[in-house]
Design an enzyme around this catalytic site. Structure first.
Site, mmCIF file in Angstrom:
data_model
loop_
_atom_site.group_PDB
_atom_site.id
_atom_site.type_symbol
_atom_site.label_atom_id
_atom_site.label_comp_id
_atom_site.label_asym_id
_atom_site.label_seq_id
_atom_site.Cartn_x
_atom_site.Cartn_y
_atom_site.Cartn_z
ATOM 1 N N GLU A 1 17.254 -17.443 26.688
ATOM 2 C CA GLU A 1 18.228 -18.311 25.985
ATOM 3 C C GLU A 1 18.640 -19.586 26.791
ATOM 4 O O GLU A 1 19.555 -20.233 26.482
ATOM 5 C CB GLU A 1 19.608 -17.596 25.646
ATOM 6 N N ASN B 1 21.813 -10.101 19.776
ATOM 7 C CA ASN B 1 20.665 -9.280 19.536
ATOM 8 C C ASN B 1 21.182 -7.744 19.419
ATOM 9 O O ASN B 1 20.713 -6.934 18.617
ATOM 10 C CB ASN B 1 19.786 -9.280 20.700
#
Length: 338
Positions: free
Chosen positions: A258, A220
């Site tokens: 995640e 990210n």
């Protein structure tokens, strides 16, 4: 009788009878679907439905013995008109089902439906006219009544089916992760509670794999959230592919950013481990490309099974979670089973 006793035309009572039967059918159908879902049986909802809208999965050759049994029951085996009626009815079902499969999503599907039902309805009543020798006026009236019933049936069942599809979409939205299409944390907690208590009451094994993506924050921060989303989708798709290729019962969930969990009801850790290894290898060899960027993904994994000392699903969850963090603290990209 409806006219002679209550002065109510047979057509009116017939309409309410048809709607009543459909309502009874729909209530029964919804009860069966709820029962199947509660037991987590892998049966598609539309298997219970039938005909043009209702999508039953019945082989056509079953209609031959069904028709013979019915003709034997009502004593019509000796009438050629009854044989013609039965053949017409079987052909009608086949044509109607093919029309549904190929054309039911088109905007003019009701016209296609009527183009099939009107001539077949007339032919079915024609055989009845020949058999019982009633007048052409009665034949015309019955054909018109049938047409009206067919339109009512189409509108009524289409309305119910639309409501059912909306409920299915809302239920899926509530229980599935929109990004990865896996089941979500809410579905996981419900399943865990159900599987855990069944495991304790029936003395059946229950195993779980928990994993998360190593250094996911870097995807990210370095490439942007769109790349992070791509990684999550690719990982979830890879895991689901492996699970689909293996015979073990398994349910797959995204339980955090995640973090993912796989529950294996009725399965010992020893049987689960080869599938875990296969998932581990598949993801660690996964190469993801986004634009000009190519990168690899690794995961850390924790695995365990329910033991006698587990008093609640959280005891089981915490042990698997500890195994996962043992993998992360000892270099990541590894599996811890305990």
């Amino acid at each position: 009788m409806t006219w002679s006793h209550w002065q109510v035309p047979p057509f009116v009572t017939g309409v309410f009878f048809i709607l009543g039967v459909l309502t009874l059918y729909w209530v029964t159908y919804n009860w069966l679907v709820s029962w199947v879902h509660q037991r987590r049986l892998k049966i598609a909802d539309d298997v219970v439905f039938c005909a043009y809208f209702l999508n039953i999965r019945v082989s056509y050759y079953y209609f031959i013995p069904i028709s013979l049994i019915y003709m034997l029951f009502n004593g019509s085996l000796g009438y050629w008109q009854s044989w013609a009626h039965a053949i017409t009815l079987m052909t009608f079902f086949w044509v109607l089902n093919e029309t549904r499969i190929k054309c039911h999503t088109k905007r003019d599907s009701i016209l296609l439906y009527l183009l099939v039902t009107i001539p077949f309805g007339g032919l079915l009543w024609f055989w009845m006219k020949l058999k019982f020798n009633f007048s052409w006026i009665v034949f015309g009236q019955e054909w018109i009544y049938l047409l009206i019933f067919e339109v009512l049936l189409y509108l009524y069942v289409t309305m119910l089916a639309h409501d059912s599809e909306l409920k299915v979409r809302l239920a899926r939205f509530a229980s599935h992760d929109a990004l990865t299409q896996t089941e979500n944390f809410a579905a996981y907690t419900d399943a865990m509670d159900d599987y855990f208590h069944r495991s304790r009451s029936d003395n059946q094994p229950l195993s779980m794999m928990m994993f998360d993506i190593d250094h996911f924050k870097q995807f990210n921060d370095t490439y942007g959230h769109s790349v992070g989303d791509l990684v999550l989708r690719e990982v979830a798709s890879t895991v689901q592919t492996v699970l689909d290729a293996n015979p073990l019962p398994a349910t797959f969930y995204r339980t955090g950013g995640e973090e993912f969990n796989v529950l294996f009801p009725g399965t010992e850790v020893g049987d689960v481990k080869p599938v875990v290894d296969e998932i581990f290898e598949a993801i660690n060899h996964l190469e993801i490309q986004s634009g000009e960027h190519k990168f690899n993904v690794t995961i850390s994994v924790g695995v365990s099974a329910v033991v006698r000392d587990d008093q609640s699903p959280m005891d089981f969850y915490n042990r698997v979670d500890r195994n996962l963090y043992h993998s992360k603290r000892h270099g990541r990209m590894r599996i811890t089973v305990a």
